[in-house]
Design an enzyme around this catalytic site. Sequence first.
Site: not given
Length: 566
Positions: A99, A207, A270, A342-343
Amino acid sequence: SEQPPWWTRAVVYQVYPRSFQDSDGDGIGDLGGVLQRLDHLADLGVDVVWLSPVYPSPQADNGYDISDYQGVDPLFGTLEQLDELVAQLHARGMRLLMDLVVNHTSDAHPWFVESRSSPDSPKRDWYWWRPPRAGMAAGQPGAEPTNWHSFFSGPTWELDEASGEYYLHLFDRRQPDLNWENPEVRQAVYAMMRWWLDRGVDGFRMDVINLISKDVGPDGELHDGPPVPGLPYGDASSSVVCGPRIHEFLQEMHREVYGASRDRLLLVGEMPGVTVEEARLFTDPARGEVDMVFQFEHVQLDYEGSKFSPRPLRMADLKASFGRWQAGLADVGWNSLYWDNHDQPRAVSRFGDDSPRSRRDSATCLATLLHLHRGTPYVYQGEELGMANAPFTSIDDFRDVESLNHFAQAVAHGEDPRAVLAALRRMGRDNARTPVQWDSSAHAGFTTGTPWIPVNPDHAEWNAAAQREDPASVFAHHRRLVALRHDDPVVAFGDFTMLLPGHEELYAFTRSLDGDTLLVVCNLGGREHPLGELLPEAVGAGLVLGNLPEADPAVLRPWEARVLRT
Ligand code: TEU
């Protein structure tokens, strides 16, 4: 013609290490735990592991606030264990995505500590520092340099008393934004990325990478955004989403980082707020930017403005969104396919029906729908087990900075705490962060200690051990979906055509490649439908994969999905 890239037939599995498996009993998942569970991933058949951050971090945003990009936080283990994970995954023919969180650092990162130390610091310009708004005093309400509101509530500017200047943070105040206009920042990030590639990692999930180019006008200044109803701040999107230099920065990164490794890598951006038109540019291989993007359209259809103002999802909106992205990236670029991460709240609770009667059927129906689209599917840890939202009862059950900040701001603005809590229970990110449920023992086999966040009590029934040998389980169905993508080129490459666009509960489409056509029919609701009348060609077709035991081919049962070869 040249072979399509390896990731066009791949399935990615996201590990959120904090909640995956604890190996040292401190109640927090770690790399030792990931290493213990590789057989689960190999059994599922996934090709890539995307590992959420394990770098040194104060954990203000569970590791998305990084204080050292080239290390592993002792909370999660050691760099040697990460090297071991790379080796173990490669030995199984799998790959590892790290990430990459470079829109911002932690406020504890040495870069920021140096930048904050003095207006004359050589690193001052590595971040966004601005004086109070003209004519106002530092600390005066409204003196923030722009009126932007943060993703995590409140203003996006934090006052540094010592210098009387503000620094920018689109997320939490402990996550100061890096200034990508500064070539020194860019070169430092590229050097760090090369360092990870030299260690053998196979790419990055980047990210909020489309936020790194801020729109500084001709005067080099940042400007106010339009007001947001109900909030004392304005919207930053027009200044920070897909800013003017974003393509330039990604192409520079591509030139400076990937080099000879390019073909083995997977690069995923992302991109909150990205449109299909922009994604065509970002994912066009000829442009040398990224391979695919994580877009947010389909996970923003069941709320109005703020995610904590939910509204019913309309099937027509879901079909229009998925259809737009399938059509938009059909001739150039590539899609990512996801329900969960995870969001996001758990898919079976949000898009399915997690009642005892329908939980298994709706989880496997949703998975079939997603995995049969054109693109690379992402399985979020626990999604392959049908894990559901958690039964939070009080604000004390929540851990996530986004939820805690929202609750504080909403209650301070007079909202009814119970209503805010109901919205958090439905949409909060902690729903995805309860520990993976490995078995029915205490804490679901996740830890021998006290978990950092409670394990969902339903682990007694919903866990990996109970499903691995059960051919009808959610896990077994995911394993079949992954195998289908590996084995059937129509699944990976077939053209997508939406059917029944107006139907309120049926979601149907075809995938065609060189005259070979798959018909996919999914019933996203609790009522039977006369498939024979709606899609006669479905009735006589051969069943490739179904999520329910075979029955009357002319009737599609509640939450039934069928993949048919016509
Ligand atoms: O998420 C970015 C992001 O857009 C989400 O915060 C999303 O806007 C929000 O959760 C929806 O309500 C990335 C990471 O995935 C997230 O975990 C981090 O909190 C965030 O960036 C900041 O690094």
